[in-house]
Design an enzyme around this catalytic site. Structure first.
Site, short mmCIF file in Angstrom:
data_model
loop_
_atom_site.label_atom_id
_atom_site.label_comp_id
_atom_site.label_asym_id
_atom_site.label_seq_id
_atom_site.Cartn_x
_atom_site.Cartn_y
_atom_site.Cartn_z
N ASP A 36 30.58 43.77 26.19
CA ASP A 36 30.79 43.35 24.77
C ASP A 36 29.71 44.76 24.40
O ASP A 36 29.66 45.35 24.89
CB ASP A 36 29.61 41.98 24.05
CG ASP A 36 29.96 41.31 22.95
OD1 ASP A 36 30.58 42.07 22.34
OD2 ASP A 36 30.40 40.17 22.71
N TYR A 160 44.72 41.79 10.69
CA TYR A 160 44.81 41.17 11.50
C TYR A 160 45.77 40.81 12.35
O TYR A 160 46.24 40.87 13.78
CB TYR A 160 43.54 40.03 10.88
CG TYR A 160 43.30 39.05 12.39
CD1 TYR A 160 42.06 39.41 13.21
CD2 TYR A 160 43.82 37.93 12.01
CE1 TYR A 160 42.08 38.43 14.26
CE2 TYR A 160 43.24 37.43 13.08
CZ TYR A 160 42.64 37.34 14.18
OH TYR A 160 42.29 36.35 15.10
N PHE A 193 39.28 27.96 15.87
CA PHE A 193 37.92 27.82 16.74
C PHE A 193 36.42 28.05 16.63
O PHE A 193 36.91 28.64 15.17
CB PHE A 193 38.16 28.54 18.12
CG PHE A 193 38.80 28.15 18.81
CD1 PHE A 193 38.47 27.43 20.21
CD2 PHE A 193 40.44 27.39 18.79
CE1 PHE A 193 39.34 27.37 21.23
CE2 PHE A 193 41.05 27.01 19.56
CZ PHE A 193 40.54 27.07 20.71
N THR A 195 33.94 29.16 16.20
CA THR A 195 32.29 30.08 16.77
C THR A 195 32.28 30.71 16.01
O THR A 195 31.56 30.40 15.11
CB THR A 195 34.09 31.49 16.83
OG1 THR A 195 34.41 31.44 15.66
CG2 THR A 195 35.08 30.90 18.16
#
Length: 254
Positions: A36, A160, A193, A195
């Site tokens: 990450d 995106y 989702f 997140t």
């Protein structure tokens, strides 16, 4: 593939979908390298997951940084699993309300992270897998992350949606490219989702998102993504497929 004592590389592993997947891999006995962006969260997550995990900071679109991440994984043993979750969003219209075109840099940066970063991780992980001895009929499996926006991008999602459509198109080609190496490639295309990014939205907006999903009428949870990732790893006949994970959602224009 049985992941016990095998090595996995999870990008975007410090939070969200990547973290949920890393937890499942460690619980099954895998050795996991979390990749990450630099920051304290990655090290904290690796400590939380215990001796089966370590953290390597990297921008997934940086060749040298990802080479180092793959080398760290190979230092633990043959690399067998890639789960690539790293990515970014960003909303902007092609032409804004004042008539100005979208800055090309905005489009380019999202493509750089989401599409070029995906291919960078895939190519380097696959090369490492190709160096390993086969486990039965396969050497490894690469799981990529697209989005339902790759099929039904909404207003403001041109960069995106383009990046995620690219990942979808990449999947079958890469699976065919790597077939002779006995490396599988599949992609998960999540819907909405829960997140950390969505966790910052107001409750009324979250309620509207919940209501937009036909069944079950709620946001997906990261562990459901992780469950599917594990099923792809364990099922040797899943290859070249992009699987929607969205509760039958089809995105409206806005």
């Amino acid at each position: 593939m049985d992941v016990k004592d095998q090595v996995a590389l999870v990008t975007g592993g410090a939070s969200g979908l990547g973290l949920a997947t890393a937890r499942r891999l460690v619980a099954r006995g895998a050795k996991v390298v979390l990749c990450d962006l630099p920051g304290p969260q990655g090290e904290a997550v690796a400590r939380e997951l215990g001796s089966g995990a370590r953290f390597v900071a990297a921008d997934v679109a940086d060749p040298q940084a990802m080479e180092a991440a793959v080398a760290a994984a190979e230092g633990l043993g043959p690399l067998r699993v890639l789960v690539h979750c790293a990515g970014r969003g960003g909303s902007s219209r092609v032409v804004d309300r004042d008539g100005k075109p979208m800055p090309l840099e905005h489009f380019t940066e999202i493509i750089r992270v989401n599409l070029i970063g995906t291919f960078n991780a895939l190519r380097l992980a696959a090369a490492a897998m190709a160096r390993a001895e086969p486990l039965g009929e396969e050497r490894g499996v690469c799981i990529l992350t697209a989005s339902v926006a790759g099929y039904e991008g909404q207003i403001g999602q041109t960069p995106y949606a383009s990046s995620k459509a690219g990942v979808i198109g990449l999947t079958i080609c890469a699976a065919r490219d790597l077939a002779s190496r006995h490396i599988r490639v599949c992609t998960i295309a999540p819907g909405i989702f829960d997140t950390p990014l969505l966790g910052r939205l107001p409750e009324n907006v979250r309620a509207a998102l919940n209501a937009s999903v036909p069944n079950p009428q709620r946001l997906g949870v990261p562990d459901e993504f992780a469950m599917l990732a594990m099923q792809i790893v364990e099922n040797p006949y899943l290859n070249g497929e992009t699987i929607r994970l969205d509760g039958a959602l089809r995105m409206p224009p806005r």
